[in-house]
Design an enzyme around this catalytic site. Sequence first.
Site, PDB file in Angstrom:
ATOM      1  N   SER A  25      -2.168   6.303 -18.863  1.00  0.00           N
ATOM      2  CA  SER A  25      -0.964   5.538 -19.175  1.00  0.00           C
ATOM      3  C   SER A  25      -0.726   5.650 -20.682  1.00  0.00           C
ATOM      4  O   SER A  25      -1.483   6.319 -21.369  1.00  0.00           O
ATOM      5  CB  SER A  25      -1.262   4.116 -18.742  1.00  0.00           C
ATOM      6  OG  SER A  25      -0.194   3.307 -19.005  1.00  0.00           O
TER       7      SER A  25
ATOM      8  N   GLU B 264       9.833  12.704 -28.169  1.00  0.00           N
ATOM      9  CA  GLU B 264      10.816  13.029 -27.127  1.00  0.00           C
ATOM     10  C   GLU B 264      11.143  11.813 -26.285  1.00  0.00           C
ATOM     11  O   GLU B 264      10.544  10.747 -26.457  1.00  0.00           O
ATOM     12  CB  GLU B 264      10.322  14.182 -26.253  1.00  0.00           C
ATOM     13  CG  GLU B 264       9.013  13.906 -25.571  1.00  0.00           C
ATOM     14  CD  GLU B 264       8.485  15.119 -24.824  1.00  0.00           C
ATOM     15  OE1 GLU B 264       8.836  16.251 -25.166  1.00  0.00           O
ATOM     16  OE2 GLU B 264       7.697  14.905 -23.887  1.00  0.00           O
TER      17      GLU B 264
ATOM     18  N   LYS C 124      11.403   9.091 -23.415  1.00  0.00           N
ATOM     19  CA  LYS C 124      10.493   8.570 -22.402  1.00  0.00           C
ATOM     20  C   LYS C 124      11.336   8.340 -21.154  1.00  0.00           C
ATOM     21  O   LYS C 124      12.152   7.416 -21.104  1.00  0.00           O
ATOM     22  CB  LYS C 124       9.834   7.279 -22.872  1.00  0.00           C
ATOM     23  CG  LYS C 124       8.817   6.777 -21.882  1.00  0.00           C
ATOM     24  CD  LYS C 124       7.998   5.653 -22.478  1.00  0.00           C
ATOM     25  CE  LYS C 124       6.873   5.224 -21.563  1.00  0.00           C
ATOM     26  NZ  LYS C 124       7.289   4.782 -20.260  1.00  0.00           N
TER      27      LYS C 124
ATOM     28  N   ASP D 210      12.432   7.203 -17.581  1.00  0.00           N
ATOM     29  CA  ASP D 210      12.034   6.032 -16.801  1.00  0.00           C
ATOM     30  C   ASP D 210      11.987   6.419 -15.329  1.00  0.00           C
ATOM     31  O   ASP D 210      12.960   6.267 -14.586  1.00  0.00           O
ATOM     32  CB  ASP D 210      13.036   4.895 -17.038  1.00  0.00           C
ATOM     33  CG  ASP D 210      12.449   3.564 -16.616  1.00  0.00           C
ATOM     34  OD1 ASP D 210      11.253   3.530 -16.280  1.00  0.00           O
ATOM     35  OD2 ASP D 210      13.188   2.565 -16.628  1.00  0.00           O
TER      36      ASP D 210
ATOM     37  N   GLU E 202       7.785  13.720 -15.116  1.00  0.00           N
ATOM     38  CA  GLU E 202       8.329  12.450 -14.657  1.00  0.00           C
ATOM     39  C   GLU E 202       9.413  12.752 -13.622  1.00  0.00           C
ATOM     40  O   GLU E 202      10.352  13.506 -13.913  1.00  0.00           O
ATOM     41  CB  GLU E 202       8.924  11.717 -15.875  1.00  0.00           C
ATOM     42  CG  GLU E 202       9.203  10.280 -15.649  1.00  0.00           C
ATOM     43  CD  GLU E 202       7.956   9.372 -15.789  1.00  0.00           C
ATOM     44  OE1 GLU E 202       6.830   9.879 -15.939  1.00  0.00           O
ATOM     45  OE2 GLU E 202       8.158   8.155 -15.729  1.00  0.00           O
TER      46      GLU E 202
ATOM     47  N   TYR F  51       6.648  17.484 -18.993  1.00  0.00           N
ATOM     48  CA  TYR F  51       6.471  17.278 -20.423  1.00  0.00           C
ATOM     49  C   TYR F  51       5.090  17.656 -20.930  1.00  0.00           C
ATOM     50  O   TYR F  51       4.813  17.572 -22.107  1.00  0.00           O
ATOM     51  CB  TYR F  51       6.781  15.827 -20.810  1.00  0.00           C
ATOM     52  CG  TYR F  51       6.039  14.789 -19.999  1.00  0.00           C
ATOM     53  CD1 TYR F  51       4.680  14.594 -20.180  1.00  0.00           C
ATOM     54  CD2 TYR F  51       6.697  14.026 -19.044  1.00  0.00           C
ATOM     55  CE1 TYR F  51       3.984  13.675 -19.426  1.00  0.00           C
ATOM     56  CE2 TYR F  51       6.013  13.091 -18.288  1.00  0.00           C
ATOM     57  CZ  TYR F  51       4.659  12.927 -18.481  1.00  0.00           C
ATOM     58  OH  TYR F  51       3.982  12.020 -17.728  1.00  0.00           O
TER      59      TYR F  51
ATOM     60  N   LYS G 291       3.932  11.854 -30.036  1.00  0.00           N
ATOM     61  CA  LYS G 291       2.632  12.497 -29.769  1.00  0.00           C
ATOM     62  C   LYS G 291       2.197  13.321 -30.981  1.00  0.00           C
ATOM     63  O   LYS G 291       3.041  13.987 -31.592  1.00  0.00           O
ATOM     64  CB  LYS G 291       2.763  13.469 -28.588  1.00  0.00           C
ATOM     65  CG  LYS G 291       3.391  12.877 -27.366  1.00  0.00           C
ATOM     66  CD  LYS G 291       3.646  13.945 -26.310  1.00  0.00           C
ATOM     67  CE  LYS G 291       4.507  13.360 -25.215  1.00  0.00           C
ATOM     68  NZ  LYS G 291       4.843  14.304 -24.171  1.00  0.00           N
TER      69      LYS G 291
ATOM     70  N   LYS H  51       9.163   1.623 -27.279  1.00  0.00           N
ATOM     71  CA  LYS H  51      10.123   1.202 -26.255  1.00  0.00           C
ATOM     72  C   LYS H  51      11.379   0.627 -26.879  1.00  0.00           C
ATOM     73  O   LYS H  51      11.292  -0.109 -27.870  1.00  0.00           O
ATOM     74  CB  LYS H  51       9.479   0.138 -25.355  1.00  0.00           C
ATOM     75  CG  LYS H  51       8.302   0.649 -24.544  1.00  0.00           C
ATOM     76  CD  LYS H  51       8.757   1.085 -23.183  1.00  0.00           C
ATOM     77  CE  LYS H  51       7.812   0.795 -22.099  1.00  0.00           C
ATOM     78  NZ  LYS H  51       7.784  -0.205 -21.255  1.00  0.00           N
TER      79      LYS H  51
ATOM     80  N   CYS I 116      34.229 -18.256   5.831  1.00  0.00           N
ATOM     81  CA  CYS I 116      34.602 -17.166   4.931  1.00  0.00           C
ATOM     82  C   CYS I 116      35.616 -17.688   3.897  1.00  0.00           C
ATOM     83  O   CYS I 116      36.625 -18.281   4.273  1.00  0.00           O
ATOM     84  CB  CYS I 116      35.214 -16.022   5.741  1.00  0.00           C
ATOM     85  SG  CYS I 116      35.948 -14.766   4.701  1.00  0.00           S
TER      86      CYS I 116
ATOM     87  N   CYS J 284      39.278 -15.995   4.706  1.00  0.00           N
ATOM     88  CA  CYS J 284      40.116 -16.229   5.879  1.00  0.00           C
ATOM     89  C   CYS J 284      39.723 -17.502   6.631  1.00  0.00           C
ATOM     90  O   CYS J 284      40.376 -17.870   7.601  1.00  0.00           O
ATOM     91  CB  CYS J 284      40.060 -15.025   6.816  1.00  0.00           C
ATOM     92  SG  CYS J 284      38.475 -14.839   7.603  1.00  0.00           S
TER      93      CYS J 284
ATOM     94  N   CYS K 258      31.342 -12.333   7.451  1.00  0.00           N
ATOM     95  CA  CYS K 258      32.507 -13.026   7.997  1.00  0.00           C
ATOM     96  C   CYS K 258      32.694 -12.551   9.436  1.00  0.00           C
ATOM     97  O   CYS K 258      32.618 -11.358   9.722  1.00  0.00           O
ATOM     98  CB  CYS K 258      33.743 -12.690   7.168  1.00  0.00           C
ATOM     99  SG  CYS K 258      35.260 -13.179   7.982  1.00  0.00           S
TER     100      CYS K 258
ATOM    101  N   CYS L  51      39.955 -10.291   8.688  1.00  0.00           N
ATOM    102  CA  CYS L  51      39.735 -11.070   7.472  1.00  0.00           C
ATOM    103  C   CYS L  51      40.474 -10.438   6.299  1.00  0.00           C
ATOM    104  O   CYS L  51      40.295  -9.258   5.993  1.00  0.00           O
ATOM    105  CB  CYS L  51      38.246 -11.148   7.161  1.00  0.00           C
ATOM    106  SG  CYS L  51      37.937 -11.860   5.539  1.00  0.00           S
TER     107      CYS L  51
HETATM  108  S1  IVH Z   1       3.305  11.847 -22.398  1.00  0.00           S
HETATM  109  C1  IVH Z   1      -0.137   9.377 -20.643  1.00  0.00           C
HETATM  110  N1  IVH Z   1       5.876  12.147 -22.367  1.00  0.00           N
HETATM  111  O1  IVH Z   1       5.385   7.324 -19.371  1.00  0.00           O
HETATM  112  C2  IVH Z   1      -0.171  10.780 -20.976  1.00  0.00           C
HETATM  113  N2  IVH Z   1       4.951  10.535 -20.887  1.00  0.00           N
HETATM  114  O2  IVH Z   1       4.171   4.698 -19.674  1.00  0.00           O
HETATM  115  C3  IVH Z   1       0.883  11.248 -21.911  1.00  0.00           C
HETATM  116  N3  IVH Z   1       6.603   9.390 -19.503  1.00  0.00           N
HETATM  117  O3  IVH Z   1       2.642   7.880 -17.301  1.00  0.00           O
HETATM  118  C4  IVH Z   1       2.204  10.971 -21.426  1.00  0.00           C
HETATM  119  N4  IVH Z   1       8.380  10.423 -20.288  1.00  0.00           N
HETATM  120  O4  IVH Z   1       4.752   9.162 -16.737  1.00  0.00           O
HETATM  121  C5  IVH Z   1       4.837  11.485 -21.839  1.00  0.00           C
HETATM  122  N5  IVH Z   1       8.152  12.537 -22.472  1.00  0.00           N
HETATM  123  C6  IVH Z   1       7.125  11.883 -21.937  1.00  0.00           C
HETATM  124  C7  IVH Z   1       7.295  10.917 -20.934  1.00  0.00           C
HETATM  125  C8  IVH Z   1       6.171  10.251 -20.434  1.00  0.00           C
HETATM  126  C9  IVH Z   1       7.933   9.525 -19.426  1.00  0.00           C
HETATM  127  C10 IVH Z   1       5.809   8.453 -18.681  1.00  0.00           C
HETATM  128  C11 IVH Z   1       4.561   9.072 -18.103  1.00  0.00           C
HETATM  129  C12 IVH Z   1       3.478   8.075 -18.389  1.00  0.00           C
HETATM  130  C13 IVH Z   1       4.266   6.852 -18.706  1.00  0.00           C
HETATM  131  C14 IVH Z   1       3.478   5.896 -19.546  1.00  0.00           C
END
Ligand code: IVH
Length: 666
Positions: free
Chosen positions: A84, A115, A117, A119, A174, A226, A291, A315, A408, A411, A426, A432
């Site tokens: 994570s 880059e 993230k 969702d 992702e 990624y 990273k 975030k 309703c 009507c 309804c 209606c």
């Molecule tokens: S790098 C954990 N790059 O975010 C190993 N993760 O909250 C390095 N995610 O489990 C992850 N976009 O699924 C990386 N550009 C991105 C990402 C990304 C989405 C997700 C990933 C990870 C989660 C952690």
Amino acid sequence: MSKSVFSKNDYKKLIEEVKKHDKLYYQKSKPEISDYQYDMLVKEVEKIEKKHPEWIDGISPTKSIATDASGHFKTVNHKYPMLSLANTYSEEDLQAFIDRMEKLTEHSDLSFNVELKMDGVALSVIYEDGELIRAVTRGNGQRGDDVTQNAYGIHNLPHKLKEKHKGILELRGEVYLPLKEFKRLNRDREDAGLDLYANPRNAASGSLKLIDAEVSASRGLNVLLYDLANPPKEIKLQSKIAPYLRKLGLPVLAKELSHTAKSAKSILDFAHQIEQKRSSLPFEIDGIVVKVDDLDERSTLGATNKSPRWAVAYKFAAEQAETQIESISVQVGRTGVLTPVANLKPVTVSGSLISRATLHNQDEIDRKDIREHDYVIIEKGGDVIPKVVSVVQKSGKRSPKWLMPTKCPHCGSDVVKKEGEVAVRCKAGTKCTGQYISRIKHFIAKGAMNIENFGIKVIERFYELGFLETLTDIYRIKRDDIIDLEGFGERSVTVLLSNIEKSKDCELYRFIFGLGIPFIGVVAAKVIAEHVQDIETLVNVTHEELIELEGIGEKVADSVIDYFDNEIHVEEINDFLSLGVNPKPPVKKKKGHIFSEKTFVITGTLEEYSRTEAKEIIESLGGKVTSSISKLTDYLLLGKNPGSKYNKALKLDVLILKEQDFKKLL
Ligand code: IVH
């Protein structure tokens, strides 16, 4: 000694609370709190643990990864664990991360790859000798669900790499549902009376873990890769991974959505730039990932058992705001479902002014105990309809509990709630007035009869003028009625009338879908159209016939039968017919051919047909094409230079059909 505000028992309860939300989020894809609220709970746990390290429990969310295993799939070990990410929300936290990295690596000039993230849901994807062989969810980080069959249906994930690649290539990415697909899916679910997905992430996670790979493929999932678990030696930087994968034909983030930075300022500038773009992106993101760029440094930095030390998520602030509910009103949808809506004191959330939020249904209102005049937190995620997240508890007198009306609001007819459904409807059906305009809107919409130039304003005006008292009135509109109306000219009248005329020859499934029968989405409409072939047969279709059809269950069958048991609906159909509405029957799948009901997999290059053509031929004969070989495969259609499917078919004793034999059998 100062007395702690928290007892050990409180700490344990808090962990239980986090675990409950983990389960709702990862396993059920149905979260009850926002990501922001969740992160705040975890922060609370961290705070207590700092004060009381002696209490720390191995199952604490700060020490372990929540599992996403659903129990429906075979589970497999990850060769490289799937971790994570640590989260940060402030500039100070981000600066602290950079300082920590510079200290640990003893470099004062470190480069960071930054880059988006995404969702969505993490996925491990494995190619062997250039062929996609496996896809596994994160699970508990060590062992995840084998969702290979569903991964074959991810739209932009190639089954074969563009360039030769010997050996194993293990990727991380992702999976996400583009906003367009998310909206389409929820629209279909609403039509079918099913619960809506709260956001694209949950929809992606739910879709990736469906047992039926074909349904999963129909959801429109996409993936962005990624990371490479085992990068080749010549790749020394994280920022070189995306170009390398792109060359292999794999989906990666567009160049302008990633960045190399050396300072917190440069990272934050990029983050702000992305935040500006956020609402115009075709998918949802929840921040950026920072990273360490140098892969050797990364290996030295290593990871804790929860997250890598070399990366952090920054975030974006949650798109939430506090406001007050002025009143709660009720909307009637076209299928007659009553939806409570909160009318809010207008408030700006992520750039748009919000004055209404859906409250979904009575259960939701009860669960969150939402009442008129309450102060509430509202949230707007991407393109999702704003919703009330929670009530801010304020002391003082509150309004009484809110209850759905028993009549309703449009009507005055009684409302009904069927057993097992949360929705209240309804009873008046098409009579209606509240449902009326919604029904017309649905009938003429793109997915249904597709009558262009017939906007909502025009419908409302015609309705007020009395030209549109029934759905069939659409086909009774006369040039003389509307030519003198303000805003209408010769050209617009001609275009509208010609579009209405054209729609008379629409495809049958569009007409069936357009009727707005509860639980009949486009897919069910197609299956039914295929079976009935014309409107007359549709009206007389029986329950037994319907439940025999693929994908049609009791609920849908009951709904169709109920609909045509209502004389008004039958009369309406007769009116459509006498007004010249004549939907085209679909091509009927031939039954009885040797390929009928058989499952095919195609491999290699066919000489005479493209894969799509071959698939269409098989389907027109009642067969089915899937993407991977299993014991359930009947035939492998073999082209030139077949892939690994050929060996697998041999192993599993699947009948192998050369192209020439296939042609003969046709
Ligand atoms: S790098 C954990 N790059 O975010 C190993 N993760 O909250 C390095 N995610 O489990 C992850 N976009 O699924 C990386 N550009 C991105 C990402 C990304 C989405 C997700 C990933 C990870 C989660 C952690």
